[in-house]
Design a protein around this motif. Structure first.
Motif, PDB file in Angstrom:
ATOM      1  N   ILE A  51     -19.323 -12.945  -0.734  1.00 42.33           N
ATOM      2  CA  ILE A  51     -20.102 -12.520   0.430  1.00 42.33           C
ATOM      3  C   ILE A  51     -19.146 -12.275   1.586  1.00 42.33           C
ATOM      4  O   ILE A  51     -18.184 -13.030   1.790  1.00 42.33           O
ATOM      5  CB  ILE A  51     -21.177 -13.574   0.777  1.00 42.33           C
ATOM      6  N   SER A  52     -19.410 -11.223   2.328  1.00 39.60           N
ATOM      7  CA  SER A  52     -18.548 -10.889   3.455  1.00 39.60           C
ATOM      8  C   SER A  52     -18.768 -11.861   4.615  1.00 39.60           C
ATOM      9  O   SER A  52     -19.705 -12.657   4.610  1.00 39.60           O
ATOM     10  CB  SER A  52     -18.835  -9.459   3.915  1.00 39.60           C
ATOM     11  N   ARG A  53     -17.926 -11.748   5.618  1.00 37.68           N
ATOM     12  CA  ARG A  53     -18.035 -12.649   6.773  1.00 37.68           C
ATOM     13  C   ARG A  53     -19.388 -12.507   7.457  1.00 37.68           C
ATOM     14  O   ARG A  53     -19.993 -13.490   7.889  1.00 37.68           O
ATOM     15  CB  ARG A  53     -16.905 -12.366   7.756  1.00 37.68           C
ATOM     16  N   SER A  54     -19.881 -11.299   7.554  1.00 39.63           N
ATOM     17  CA  SER A  54     -21.167 -11.077   8.217  1.00 39.63           C
ATOM     18  C   SER A  54     -22.347 -11.441   7.334  1.00 39.63           C
ATOM     19  O   SER A  54     -23.459 -11.618   7.819  1.00 39.63           O
ATOM     20  CB  SER A  54     -21.283  -9.608   8.620  1.00 39.63           C
ATOM     21  N   GLY A  55     -22.098 -11.532   6.040  1.00 36.71           N
ATOM     22  CA  GLY A  55     -23.189 -11.788   5.111  1.00 36.71           C
ATOM     23  C   GLY A  55     -23.897 -10.528   4.644  1.00 36.71           C
ATOM     24  O   GLY A  55     -24.789 -10.594   3.809  1.00 36.71           O
ATOM     25  N   VAL A  56     -23.485  -9.388   5.172  1.00 36.66           N
ATOM     26  CA  VAL A  56     -24.170  -8.135   4.845  1.00 36.66           C
ATOM     27  C   VAL A  56     -23.779  -7.641   3.459  1.00 36.66           C
ATOM     28  O   VAL A  56     -24.595  -7.091   2.724  1.00 36.66           O
ATOM     29  CB  VAL A  56     -23.849  -7.065   5.910  1.00 36.66           C
ATOM     30  N   VAL A  57     -22.520  -7.837   3.092  1.00 36.55           N
ATOM     31  CA  VAL A  57     -22.025  -7.320   1.817  1.00 36.55           C
ATOM     32  C   VAL A  57     -21.905  -8.459   0.811  1.00 36.55           C
ATOM     33  O   VAL A  57     -21.351  -9.525   1.114  1.00 36.55           O
ATOM     34  CB  VAL A  57     -20.647  -6.648   2.001  1.00 36.55           C
ATOM     35  N   THR A  58     -22.457  -8.247  -0.357  1.00 40.19           N
ATOM     36  CA  THR A  58     -22.317  -9.203  -1.450  1.00 40.19           C
ATOM     37  C   THR A  58     -21.897  -8.453  -2.713  1.00 40.19           C
ATOM     38  O   THR A  58     -22.107  -7.241  -2.834  1.00 40.19           O
ATOM     39  CB  THR A  58     -23.619  -9.961  -1.732  1.00 40.19           C
ATOM     40  N   ASP A  59     -21.338  -9.188  -3.636  1.00 39.65           N
ATOM     41  CA  ASP A  59     -20.918  -8.609  -4.907  1.00 39.65           C
ATOM     42  C   ASP A  59     -21.033  -9.680  -5.978  1.00 39.65           C
ATOM     43  O   ASP A  59     -20.895 -10.881  -5.679  1.00 39.65           O
ATOM     44  CB  ASP A  59     -19.482  -8.073  -4.822  1.00 39.65           C
ATOM     45  N   SER A 103     -12.570  -8.660  -0.044  1.00 37.66           N
ATOM     46  CA  SER A 103     -11.824  -7.823  -0.966  1.00 37.66           C
ATOM     47  C   SER A 103     -12.684  -7.532  -2.193  1.00 37.66           C
ATOM     48  O   SER A 103     -13.796  -8.055  -2.321  1.00 37.66           O
ATOM     49  CB  SER A 103     -10.536  -8.543  -1.377  1.00 37.66           C
ATOM     50  N   ASP A 104     -12.181  -6.689  -3.056  1.00 47.24           N
ATOM     51  CA  ASP A 104     -12.861  -6.408  -4.319  1.00 47.24           C
ATOM     52  C   ASP A 104     -12.418  -7.463  -5.320  1.00 47.24           C
ATOM     53  O   ASP A 104     -11.423  -7.298  -6.029  1.00 47.24           O
ATOM     54  CB  ASP A 104     -12.514  -5.000  -4.801  1.00 47.24           C
ATOM     55  N   TYR A 105     -13.166  -8.539  -5.368  1.00 47.92           N
ATOM     56  CA  TYR A 105     -12.762  -9.665  -6.186  1.00 47.92           C
ATOM     57  C   TYR A 105     -12.941  -9.401  -7.676  1.00 47.92           C
ATOM     58  O   TYR A 105     -12.343 -10.086  -8.504  1.00 47.92           O
ATOM     59  CB  TYR A 105     -13.524 -10.923  -5.763  1.00 47.92           C
ATOM     60  N   LYS A 106     -13.773  -8.434  -8.015  1.00 51.74           N
ATOM     61  CA  LYS A 106     -13.882  -8.067  -9.428  1.00 51.74           C
ATOM     62  C   LYS A 106     -12.536  -7.595  -9.943  1.00 51.74           C
ATOM     63  O   LYS A 106     -12.146  -7.860 -11.068  1.00 51.74           O
ATOM     64  CB  LYS A 106     -14.909  -6.945  -9.604  1.00 51.74           C
ATOM     65  N   LEU A 107     -11.814  -6.853  -9.103  1.00 51.14           N
ATOM     66  CA  LEU A 107     -10.495  -6.362  -9.485  1.00 51.14           C
ATOM     67  C   LEU A 107      -9.420  -7.418  -9.256  1.00 51.14           C
ATOM     68  O   LEU A 107      -8.516  -7.587 -10.073  1.00 51.14           O
ATOM     69  CB  LEU A 107     -10.146  -5.100  -8.691  1.00 51.14           C
ATOM     70  N   ARG A 108      -9.514  -8.112  -8.118  1.00 51.23           N
ATOM     71  CA  ARG A 108      -8.442  -9.016  -7.724  1.00 51.23           C
ATOM     72  C   ARG A 108      -8.517 -10.350  -8.441  1.00 51.23           C
ATOM     73  O   ARG A 108      -7.507 -11.035  -8.617  1.00 51.23           O
ATOM     74  CB  ARG A 108      -8.504  -9.226  -6.206  1.00 51.23           C
ATOM     75  N   GLY A 109      -9.712 -10.782  -8.772  1.00 48.75           N
ATOM     76  CA  GLY A 109      -9.858 -12.095  -9.380  1.00 48.75           C
ATOM     77  C   GLY A 109      -9.639 -13.191  -8.354  1.00 48.75           C
ATOM     78  O   GLY A 109      -9.794 -12.976  -7.146  1.00 48.75           O
ATOM     79  N   PRO A 110      -9.254 -14.369  -8.801  1.00 47.01           N
ATOM     80  CA  PRO A 110      -9.146 -15.515  -7.904  1.00 47.01           C
ATOM     81  C   PRO A 110      -7.845 -15.570  -7.106  1.00 47.01           C
ATOM     82  O   PRO A 110      -7.636 -16.497  -6.326  1.00 47.01           O
ATOM     83  CB  PRO A 110      -9.225 -16.706  -8.856  1.00 47.01           C
ATOM     84  N   TYR A 111      -6.977 -14.593  -7.258  1.00 44.98           N
ATOM     85  CA  TYR A 111      -5.654 -14.660  -6.652  1.00 44.98           C
ATOM     86  C   TYR A 111      -5.696 -14.354  -5.158  1.00 44.98           C
ATOM     87  O   TYR A 111      -6.431 -13.499  -4.706  1.00 44.98           O
ATOM     88  CB  TYR A 111      -4.724 -13.679  -7.365  1.00 44.98           C
ATOM     89  N   GLY A 112      -4.898 -15.093  -4.401  1.00 47.35           N
ATOM     90  CA  GLY A 112      -4.737 -14.808  -2.990  1.00 47.35           C
ATOM     91  C   GLY A 112      -5.781 -15.397  -2.076  1.00 47.35           C
ATOM     92  O   GLY A 112      -5.774 -15.112  -0.879  1.00 47.35           O
ATOM     93  N   MET A 113      -6.701 -16.201  -2.597  1.00 44.13           N
ATOM     94  CA  MET A 113      -7.673 -16.852  -1.724  1.00 44.13           C
ATOM     95  C   MET A 113      -6.945 -17.868  -0.846  1.00 44.13           C
ATOM     96  O   MET A 113      -5.978 -18.493  -1.264  1.00 44.13           O
ATOM     97  CB  MET A 113      -8.754 -17.545  -2.548  1.00 44.13           C
TER      98      MET A 113
END
Length: 126
Positions: A51-59, A103-113
């Motif tokens: 979820i994005s910071r604003s809560g508007v975008v989810t994936d 970010s696009d976590y589907k592509l990035r996965g858990p890295y860089g959090m």
């Protein structure tokens, strides 16, 4: 510094529901994009929802789309993962994580959090 603590895991029968919570201390979670990831025994950690910071975008990962819902609490320092129609293959340790930039976590996965909680175990019996 942000400390994240997950709760709400447990044992549930297939078809049941659970709601996971991720509570933060240190800084408000509204400053971060948030993600839920999971790791099953013998498998790599994988993306579940974000979820994005604003809560508007989810994936969502394709495997949970339509069954899981990520949301931010009114208290601003809590993020939830509502899990419905649970399946045995959802069994895993679930982690929440914070990221300064969505970010696009589907592509990035858990890295860089930037920050991780210690996880909560979800077990779904058949």
């Amino acid at each position: 510094q942000v400390q994240l603590v997950e709760s709400g895991g447990g044992l549930v029968q297939a078809g049941g529901s659970l709601r996971l919570s991720c509570a933060a201390s240190g800084r408000t979670l509204s400053s971060y994009a948030m993600g839920w990831f999971r790791q099953a025994p013998g498998k790599e950690r994988e993306f579940v929802a974000a979820i994005s910071r604003s809560g508007v975008v989810t994936d969502y990962a394709d495997s949970v789309k339509g069954r899981f819902t990520i949301s931010r609490g009114n208290a601003k320092n809590v993020v939830y993962l509502q899990m419905n129609s649970l399946k045995p293959e959802d069994t895993a340790v679930y982690y929440c994580a914070a990221d300064q930039n969505y970010s696009d976590y589907k592509l990035r996965g858990p890295y860089g959090m930037d920050y991780w909680g210690k996880g909560t175990l979800v077990t779904v019996s058949s």
